[in-house]
Design an enzyme around this catalytic site. Structure first.
Site, short mmCIF file in Angstrom:
data_model
loop_
_atom_site.label_atom_id
_atom_site.label_comp_id
_atom_site.label_asym_id
_atom_site.label_seq_id
_atom_site.Cartn_x
_atom_site.Cartn_y
_atom_site.Cartn_z
N GLY A 161 87.97 98.82 113.62
CA GLY A 161 89.07 99.69 114.07
C GLY A 161 90.38 98.97 114.30
O GLY A 161 91.28 99.53 114.93
N SER A 162 90.55 97.74 113.77
CA SER A 162 91.82 97.05 114.01
C SER A 162 92.98 97.76 113.27
O SER A 162 94.11 97.74 113.75
CB SER A 162 91.74 95.57 113.62
OG SER A 162 91.47 95.45 112.24
N ASN B 84 95.13 105.15 101.97
CA ASN B 84 94.22 104.05 102.26
C ASN B 84 95.00 102.74 102.22
O ASN B 84 96.01 102.64 101.53
CB ASN B 84 93.12 104.02 101.19
CG ASN B 84 92.09 102.92 101.42
OD1 ASN B 84 91.70 102.66 102.56
ND2 ASN B 84 91.65 102.28 100.35
N HIS C 252 94.31 98.66 101.34
CA HIS C 252 93.32 97.78 100.71
C HIS C 252 93.83 96.34 100.77
O HIS C 252 95.02 96.10 100.51
CB HIS C 252 93.09 98.22 99.26
CG HIS C 252 92.03 97.41 98.58
ND1 HIS C 252 90.68 97.59 98.83
CD2 HIS C 252 92.11 96.39 97.68
CE1 HIS C 252 89.98 96.73 98.11
NE2 HIS C 252 90.82 95.99 97.41
N ASP D 1 89.17 102.95 95.94
CA ASP D 1 90.36 102.06 95.91
C ASP D 1 91.28 102.37 94.74
O ASP D 1 91.75 101.47 94.02
CB ASP D 1 89.93 100.57 95.84
CG ASP D 1 89.20 100.13 97.09
OD1 ASP D 1 89.50 100.65 98.17
OD2 ASP D 1 88.31 99.27 96.97
#
Ligand code: GAR
Length: 217
Positions: free
Chosen positions: A16-17, A114, A116, A157
């Site tokens: 959860g960083s 997202n 990545h 991704d």
């Protein structure tokens, strides 16, 4: 006229960083958004615990109930997830280390982003996460890596790229030292990308993303 900030649904599976960084930016007033709900694909994720500690509405939606004979039903999971977050009325779904593929019911209803830890389209795809990514980059001999924020489509991704930041790969790098440098880039570009979305400045066109109001140098 009252101001409504951009409501986010944050999905996570791990420490959860990434979530904490976004929440810190919001709390400092650096990002005009609000986290409406956090959903974890694992009941034991540290990120879920951290979101609870910050007093946010939280849910766990495990993958187990959607797996039959070793086969994960992406569509059924995505449908359940879309139903779960609907009452929180998010404008944007934000993946924060969410290690589950998503499909049509959710992606049709919600713009989804997202982050990545590599320069996509290189070093992405199933199995390419966390340290695996950095080990693959080091093994390839590349001199540059970085972080990518993209809109999510039905491939892992993959999807229109919003922002990227490159970092050098140094001769004495280990996966850990490279990960730390890439993570610092993630911490800058993810809040920046969400801010652009919240401000209505991202235009998706022709498989890419145009940033409105950007001054060409
Ligand atoms: C993040 O560093 C992100 O780049 C990566 O997972 C990490 C999650 O960390 N995401 C991917 O690899 C996506 N393919 P966190 O659980 O501490 O937020």
């Amino acid at each position: 006229m009252s101001h409504t900030s951009c409501r986010l649904a944050v999905l996570l599976s791990g420490a959860g960083s990434t979530f904490l960084n976004l929440h810190d930016h919001i709390q400092r007033g650096d990002l005009d958004a609000e986290i409406a709900v956090v959903v974890s694909s694992r009941t034991d994720a540290l990120g879920l615990q951290r979101a609870k500690e910050r007093g946010l509405p939280c849910h766990a939606l495990g993958r187990k109930a959607f797996s039959r004979g070793g086969q994960f039903d992406v569509s059924a999971y995505s449908h359940a997830l879309a139903e779960l977050i609907a009452p929180y009325a998010p404008r944007l779904v934000v993946l924060a280390g969410f290690m589950t593929q998503l499909g049509a019911p959710l992606l049709d209803r919600y713009d989804t982003m997202n982050v990545h830890p590599a320069l996509l389209p290189d070093f992405g795809g199933e199995g390419c996460y966390g340290h695996h990514v950095h080990e693959a980059v080091l093994a390839s001999g590349r001199a540059v890596s970085g972080a990518t924020v993209h809109f999510v489509d039905a491939q892992y991704d993959h999807g229109p790229i919003v922002l990227q930041e490159s970092v050098p790969v140094l001769p004495d790098d280990t996966a850990d030292t490279l990960a730390a440098r890439v993570q610092a880039a993630e911490r800058r570009i993810y809040p920046a990308a969400v801010a652009l979305y919240a401000a209505g400045r991202l235009l998706r066109e022709g498989g890419g993303v145009r940033i409105l109001g950007q001054v060409d140098k």
